[in-house]
Scaffold this motif. Sequence first.
Motif, short mmCIF file in Angstrom:
data_model
loop_
_atom_site.label_atom_id
_atom_site.label_comp_id
_atom_site.label_asym_id
_atom_site.label_seq_id
_atom_site.Cartn_x
_atom_site.Cartn_y
_atom_site.Cartn_z
N LEU A 36 -2.05 13.88 -5.46
CA LEU A 36 -2.15 12.43 -5.65
C LEU A 36 -3.61 12.03 -5.53
O LEU A 36 -4.26 12.30 -4.52
CB LEU A 36 -1.32 11.71 -4.60
CG LEU A 36 -1.38 10.17 -4.64
CD1 LEU A 36 -0.67 9.65 -5.89
CD2 LEU A 36 -0.76 9.57 -3.37
N ILE A 38 -6.50 9.03 -5.44
CA ILE A 38 -6.74 7.61 -5.17
C ILE A 38 -8.09 7.24 -5.79
O ILE A 38 -9.15 7.59 -5.26
CB ILE A 38 -6.72 7.33 -3.65
CG1 ILE A 38 -5.36 7.72 -3.06
CG2 ILE A 38 -7.03 5.86 -3.38
CD1 ILE A 38 -5.25 7.54 -1.56
N ILE A 69 -2.65 7.26 -8.13
CA ILE A 69 -1.75 6.43 -7.35
C ILE A 69 -1.34 5.18 -8.14
O ILE A 69 -0.23 4.65 -7.95
CB ILE A 69 -2.40 6.05 -6.00
CG1 ILE A 69 -1.35 5.47 -5.04
CG2 ILE A 69 -3.57 5.11 -6.19
CD1 ILE A 69 -1.86 5.28 -3.62
N ALA A 75 3.07 2.40 -4.31
CA ALA A 75 1.94 3.19 -3.80
C ALA A 75 2.28 3.85 -2.46
O ALA A 75 1.89 5.00 -2.21
CB ALA A 75 0.71 2.31 -3.65
N ALA A 78 4.40 6.84 -3.04
CA ALA A 78 3.59 7.90 -3.64
C ALA A 78 2.84 8.69 -2.56
O ALA A 78 2.79 9.92 -2.59
CB ALA A 78 2.60 7.31 -4.64
N ILE A 79 2.29 7.98 -1.59
CA ILE A 79 1.57 8.63 -0.49
C ILE A 79 2.53 9.42 0.40
O ILE A 79 2.25 10.57 0.78
CB ILE A 79 0.79 7.58 0.33
CG1 ILE A 79 -0.39 7.06 -0.49
CG2 ILE A 79 0.29 8.17 1.65
CD1 ILE A 79 -1.12 5.90 0.14
N ALA A 82 3.57 12.66 -1.38
CA ALA A 82 2.53 13.49 -1.98
C ALA A 82 2.47 14.88 -1.34
O ALA A 82 2.57 15.01 -0.11
CB ALA A 82 1.17 12.81 -1.85
N ILE A 85 -3.48 14.97 -1.19
CA ILE A 85 -4.13 13.71 -1.56
C ILE A 85 -5.64 13.92 -1.67
O ILE A 85 -6.25 14.60 -0.85
CB ILE A 85 -3.83 12.61 -0.53
CG1 ILE A 85 -2.32 12.34 -0.46
CG2 ILE A 85 -4.57 11.31 -0.87
CD1 ILE A 85 -1.90 11.43 0.68
#
Length: 233
Positions: A36, A38, A69, A75, A78-79, A82, A85
Amino acid sequence: MKKMIIASTSTVHGSSYLEYLLPTLKTHFKGVKQLLFIPYARPSGISYDDYTTIAKNAFSTINIDVKGIHEFENAKEAILNAEAIFTGGGNTFELVNQLYKNDVLSTLKQVLDNGTPYLGTSAGSNICGVDMKNTNDMPIVYPPSFTTLGCIPFNINAHYLDPIEGSTHMGETRETRIKEFHVFNKTAVLGLREGSWLSVYGNQINLEGTYTARLFQQNKEALELESGVEVKI
């Protein structure tokens, strides 16, 4: 158990994006299929899609897929879901602003403290410290708070530069700025030179890479730390 790479920069002189770190990242992200990304820091104001493509191209060389993301409807989810990251560099003020705006700062800290493998470069490294007060970036936006992840017990000054002997530049050095910071703040600051990074595994923090780093603490002389040593505050 935390598992983090906190790097001063994504690119060193004469190499492509993340090239110098890829051997380390191949081990760090072993077994990861999708990462993922950012892209909130938006270096040079590029779009999230364009920034994600840059990360995707770099990680494809070690067979890891990348998804931004911003491509997810939620969001936070998603975190939380994951495998790993990566937060890229750019403007730390905008990065922190978006983390607060999307209400994901505490969620990001939660998963990192629980062991989701992480890579931060530049702004993405600045947010690993206690707060973002030692960024070099212009305050182009006003985040709700300067408080960041606190995954390490000190702040990072990424792209740390030493004074250039014989330079006629009359502006303040990084060391001068950090001394100003320590008039009002107790938090230690690590000047992390380009080509160096921190490896964080559990509570152990080690300096890695080519160069020494400069550790600043309030009311103490600055210390040069050799690559390979554990960073203790």
